[in-house]
Design an enzyme around this catalytic site. Structure first.
Site, PDB file in Angstrom:
ATOM      1  N   LYS A 245       0.834  -1.194   0.000  1.00 35.72           N
ATOM      2  CA  LYS A 245       0.000   0.000   0.000  1.00 35.72           C
ATOM      3  C   LYS A 245       0.876   1.254   0.000  1.00 35.72           C
ATOM      4  CE  LYS A 245      -3.927   1.972   2.559  1.00 35.72           C
ATOM      5  NZ  LYS A 245      -4.841   1.751   3.705  1.00 35.72           N
ATOM      6  N   GLU A 330     -18.355  -4.952  12.311  1.00 44.30           N
ATOM      7  CA  GLU A 330     -19.251  -4.139  13.127  1.00 44.30           C
ATOM      8  C   GLU A 330     -20.231  -4.975  13.938  1.00 44.30           C
ATOM      9  OE1 GLU A 330     -17.847  -1.660   9.661  1.00 44.30           O
ATOM     10  OE2 GLU A 330     -18.737  -3.672   9.866  1.00 44.30           O
ATOM     11  N   ARG A 358     -24.998  -1.688   9.521  1.00 48.64           N
ATOM     12  CA  ARG A 358     -24.646  -3.097   9.368  1.00 48.64           C
ATOM     13  C   ARG A 358     -24.841  -3.875  10.667  1.00 48.64           C
ATOM     14  NH1 ARG A 358     -19.155  -3.413   5.872  1.00 48.64           N
ATOM     15  NH2 ARG A 358     -20.366  -4.967   4.784  1.00 48.64           N
TER      16      ARG A 358
END
Length: 613
Positions: A245, A330, A358
């Site tokens: 990344k 979550e 969610r």
């Protein structure tokens, strides 16, 4: 950028030799750094997938072959290769290029979700549809990061994909050891072993999937070989690509916090931001939660892979054992919070408003049903803007007001955020929630008085319009009052502070006015305005009420102020509508129940207002 300039379609890309492709990759990185440094955006994720995206578009024939990008913030290179390079001058701006895949932009974009861990389910559905329709001449490819693989939905999909060995589906695991932050947990440990090239069957093979890798995610030739082999295998297969990344830009490579996950406009040479943002709601929360943790040894904070964006860095630095990062999970975060509460701790779940959707079932059944004192802190509530429809936190009040026993606060400024957060964690009778907007907290807006637990922000003239302000739109509410006063219309502006449950005193105040208006940075459908209307009806208050909020539609990306304006949430628009409502003559005037001396003095004699906070 000679090669990039010559790239007028995917046909030319597939004609290039490996030497040209290496040059093209360097030019794409240079282009990304230049353009994203001007507009802001997800720089680090895209610098890490340049070679991978090139290889994908050389092996597969998009849009005939289906490419699904998990989350989608790493799709900039894909957009460049599919003819949208010119649009990067207006990346994430109104009427410009979206920061995520967008079917409205290109036939090459299929899924525009931008919520993580969903790509494998989309891909499984696409592969099943092809099987039902006997379509055998195209591939379905899902690109998912190791961070997104920490989400439970991804494993639900893997379980089903592995159960259909006859369906061709290619899973490209973009393993850069991070989501926003470093990937955590047992999966991260297992992928580290796979990256070392161990010979025994790993988790994917044990599930019944073919596994190819690890592959150097910056070696185009090796990637093409692995992807071609995956296509030939025919069944479900994982191609494990190891990427870096932020690759190719020193300021992202050396940023250990997030590797330039998302950047604002900056100097591309120094990597420094072009402007220092003012103090944000997130910063206020971060300071206050750390201070509360100092006083409350039972306080534990939970984040779903968003430690720094939700303001928990300071608490993590001071109390590292009392901040839990669960990854992109979550649902687990919320039910784990219920368990922590049962065990004697007070959890604070810090999450973006759009992502709490969610975990609704867990909040409802695992926390609220058990009356657990868990505090939820929703960052990026209301209109957020740049990241488009899926990141606007405009549904939480509509969804969560149905939860029995949940108390919801909407602070209007930084001082109220600190105040209400303290009240929330002190509440032990059930769950609490504090929601605040993205961006600058702005100047504090002190109350001129308080009544019945509500803040009175302004009181002037006759009892014409009661303006109920919700959260960050208090400034707009005061602007409405000022505009109406200039027309000789009396106003009272009240901030309930705790918007759910509705304060019963609000009904007494509303009864004295000719019109009530509510202003909120949430959907009008089932929002705070709707709940207040129901409460007034139940209390036999007949004063007309008009709600102002976000219409029931998905909002495109753009600046927050522009989107609010487009929704009619500006002081001139609301004042005009309120004046027109009054002109209909439907207001009943100040009347109704006899109020106690304090309320009568507050409403009838504004000169008595003093103090406040």
């Amino acid at each position: 950028m000679a090669l990039l300039d010559s790239l007028d379609g995917l046909v030319r890309l597939r004609q290039m030799d490996m030497a040209e492709l290496d040059v093209l990759a360097a030019e794409i990185r240079e282009f990304l750094i230049d353009r994203v440094s001007r507009t802001g955006g997800h720089l680090g994720p895209n610098l890490g997938v340049v070679e991978l995206t090139i290889a994908l578009h050389r092996v597969f024939d998009s849009p005939r072959d289906r490419l699904v990008w998990d989350t989608g913030h790493q799709s900039y290179v894909h957009k460049i290769l599919t003819g949208r390079r010119a649009g990067f001058d207006r990346l994430r701006q109104a009427d410009g290029l979206s920061g995520y895949p967008s079917a409205a932009e290109s036939e090459h974009d299929l899924v525009e979700n931008s919520h993580a861990s969903t790509s494998l389910s989309y891909a499984d559905g696409l592969a099943r549809a092809d099987a039902y329709r006997d379509v055998r001449d195209r591939a379905v490819v899902a690109v998912i990061g190791d961070g997104a693989l920490t989400g439970g939905m991804a494993w639900e999909a893997l379980n089903n994909i592995a159960g259909g060995p006859e369906r061709g589906l290619i899973i490209v695991l973009n393993d850069n050891t991070r989501s926003y932050a470093p990937t955590i947990g047992g999966l991260a440990d297992h992928l580290a072993v796979l990256r070392e090239g161990q010979s025994w069957p790993g988790v994917f093979e044990q599930l019944g999937l073919s596994y190819l890798g690890p592959v150097d995610g910056h070696d185009i030739e090796a990637l093409e070989s692995a992807l071609t082999r995956a296509r030939e295998l025919g069944g479900p297969v994982v191609v494990h690509a190891v990427t870096e990344k932020g690759r190719g830009f020193v300021h992202t490579e050396e940023n250990e916090l997030d590797r330039g996950h998302v950047v604002g406009p900056m100097d591309p040479v120094s990597g420094k931001a072009l402007r220092v943002p003012p103090p944000s709601y997130t910063a206020v929360f971060g300071r206050e939660i750390a201070a509360l943790a100092e006083r409350r040894p039972d306080l534990v904070a939970i984040t779903a892979s968003m430690l720094e964006p939700t303001g928990l860095l300071e608490m993590k630095r001071r109390f590292p054992d009392r901040v839990i990062d669960v990854g992109i999970a979550e649902q687990h975060a919320v039910t784990m919070a219920a368990g922590l509460s049962m065990g004697g701790m007070h959890p604070v779940v810090a999450i973006y408003a759009t992502f709490v959707n969610r975990a609704f079932d867990q909040l409802l059944m695992d926390v609220a049903l058990h009356r657990r004192p868990v505090t939820f802190v929703l960052d990026r509530s209301g209109i957020t803007g740049d990241d488009g429809p899926s990141h606007n936190g405009m549904w939480d009040l509509s969804i969560l007001q149905v939860v029995p026993g949940l108390r919801i606060a909407a602070p209007r400024d930084g001082a109220r955020l600190a105040e209400l957060l303290g009240e929330a964690v002190a509440w032990e009778q059930g769950p609490t929630l504090v929601r605040f907007a993205k961006g600058a907290a702005g100047a504090d807006l002190p109350a001129v008085a308080t009544f019945g637990g509500m803040d009175v922000l302004q009181r002037a003239g006759s009892l014409d319009v009661l303006i109920v302000s919700v959260g960050a739109l208090a400034g707009v509410a005061l602007g409405v009052a000022e505009t109406l006063r200039a027309q000789g219309i009396g106003t009272t502006v009240i901030d309930p502070r705790w918007v759910t449950p509705v304060n019963p005193v609000l009904g007494d105040v509303a009864r004295r006015h000719r019109l009530v208006i509510t202003i909120e940075d949430n959907s009008r459908t089932s929002g705070v305005g709707s709940t207040i209307a129901q409460a007034l009806q139940d209390a036999d208050v007949t004063t007309p009420l008009r709600t102002f909020g976000i219409p029931r539609r998905f909002l495109e990306h753009g600046k927050r102020a522009d989107l609010l304006s487009g929704c009619g949430l500006t002081a001139p628009d609301i004042a005009l509508a309120a004046a027109e409502e009054l002109a209909k003559g439907s207001g009943a005037g100040a009347r109704g129940t006899v109020l106690d001396e304090e309320l009568s003095g507050l409403l009838v004699s504004p000169e008595r207002i003093e103090g406040g906070r």
